[in-house]
Design a protein around this motif. Structure first.
Motif, mmCIF file in Angstrom:
data_model
loop_
_atom_site.group_PDB
_atom_site.id
_atom_site.type_symbol
_atom_site.label_atom_id
_atom_site.label_comp_id
_atom_site.label_asym_id
_atom_site.label_seq_id
_atom_site.Cartn_x
_atom_site.Cartn_y
_atom_site.Cartn_z
ATOM 1 N N MET A 1 1.487 6.780 -6.846
ATOM 2 C CA MET A 1 0.336 7.547 -7.327
ATOM 3 C C MET A 1 0.457 9.037 -7.018
ATOM 4 O O MET A 1 -0.136 9.864 -7.711
ATOM 5 N N ARG A 2 1.230 9.400 -6.000
ATOM 6 C CA ARG A 2 1.462 10.820 -5.699
ATOM 7 C C ARG A 2 2.198 11.508 -6.847
ATOM 8 O O ARG A 2 2.146 12.726 -6.973
ATOM 9 N N GLY B 1 1.185 15.287 -3.074
ATOM 10 C CA GLY B 1 0.568 15.636 -1.794
ATOM 11 C C GLY B 1 0.257 17.115 -1.637
ATOM 12 O O GLY B 1 -0.134 17.549 -0.564
ATOM 13 N N HIS C 1 -12.700 1.170 -0.991
ATOM 14 C CA HIS C 1 -13.472 2.224 -1.639
ATOM 15 C C HIS C 1 -14.699 1.633 -2.329
ATOM 16 O O HIS C 1 -14.788 0.430 -2.540
ATOM 17 N N THR D 1 0.826 -1.205 0.000
ATOM 18 C CA THR D 1 0.000 0.000 0.000
ATOM 19 C C THR D 1 0.858 1.251 0.000
ATOM 20 O O THR D 1 0.582 2.196 -0.738
ATOM 21 N N ALA D 2 1.907 1.262 0.813
ATOM 22 C CA ALA D 2 2.784 2.434 0.889
ATOM 23 C C ALA D 2 3.451 2.715 -0.455
ATOM 24 O O ALA D 2 3.577 3.872 -0.872
ATOM 25 N N ASP D 3 3.880 1.668 -1.134
ATOM 26 C CA ASP D 3 4.509 1.857 -2.437
ATOM 27 C C ASP D 3 3.516 2.404 -3.461
ATOM 28 O O ASP D 3 3.846 3.296 -4.236
ATOM 29 N N LEU D 4 2.305 1.873 -3.451
ATOM 30 C CA LEU D 4 1.298 2.351 -4.387
ATOM 31 C C LEU D 4 0.974 3.822 -4.117
ATOM 32 O O LEU D 4 0.905 4.632 -5.041
ATOM 33 N N ARG D 5 0.811 4.177 -2.851
ATOM 34 C CA ARG D 5 0.539 5.573 -2.498
ATOM 35 C C ARG D 5 1.683 6.459 -2.977
ATOM 36 O O ARG D 5 1.462 7.518 -3.558
ATOM 37 N N SER D 6 2.903 6.035 -2.763
ATOM 38 C CA SER D 6 4.068 6.806 -3.177
ATOM 39 C C SER D 6 4.112 7.005 -4.689
ATOM 40 O O SER D 6 4.399 8.105 -5.174
#
Length: 177
Positions: A18-19, A163, A138, A11-16
């Motif tokens: 997608m930012r 962000g 979601h 999840t952290a990698d995906l968030r990073s």
């Protein structure tokens, strides 16, 4: 040996990752009276022009989700570059609800279609929910666009990237569409 690539498994990698992808920012509103809620969104896409459809993504524990499911209608206001403070307000835990929304949104009814217009927005799309798709944490709401309100003059959009919220500089037009 590391090549500087991020793993796509967490999840952290995906968030990073997608930012890094800039998106437009919008305000989604739904409900009436005391039940009315609004929230900042950046997961929005046009699905079809014929028939007109858009898709929005709403976090399952967002206040707007159960209201959206109950009312089966929503309005999306596409935010202009100078509306970053509004985007921050409606992304916060202290966002206004119910009668507090009247300080920001104007109710409009034309030809039997209700929508809440945000003054200064690039455009307003009034939608009825055609389908809901639960996906992970979601829900995706497919909206049938019932009404479009777009002022004649349009300013630059508000963007979300790394962000941060920022207005996009005006692009030179080439005269082609």
């Amino acid at each position: 040996m590391s090549h500087g690539l991020l793993s796509t498994e967490t999840t952290a990698d995906l968030r990073s990752v997608m930012r890094r992808f800039p998106t437009g920012v919008a305000l989604l509103s739904t409900g009436r009276g005391d039940e009315a809620v609004a929230m900042t969104i950046n997961a929005l896409m046009s699905v079809s022009l014929e028939p007109p459809r858009i898709l929005v993504s709403v976090l399952d524990h967002a206040r707007a989700r159960p209201v959206l499911e109950r009312t089966e209608e929503f309005t999306v206001n596409l935010l202009a570059g100078e509306q970053a403070e509004l985007a921050r307000l409606f992304a916060s835990r202290t966002k206004p609800t119910g009668a507090g929304l009247t300080d920001h949104l104007q109710a409009m009814n034309r030809n039997g279609t209700d929508c809440t217009v945000l003054p200064g927005a690039l455009a307003t799309l009034s939608c009825s929910v055609e389908a809901t798709y639960p996906v992970g944490d979601h829900s995706l709401f497919l909206g049938r666009v019932e009404r479009v309100v777009a002022p004649a003059d349009s300013s630059a959009p508000l963007l979300f990237h790394q962000g941060e919220l920022a207005g996009m500089p005006a692009l030179a037009t080439t005269g082609t569409h």
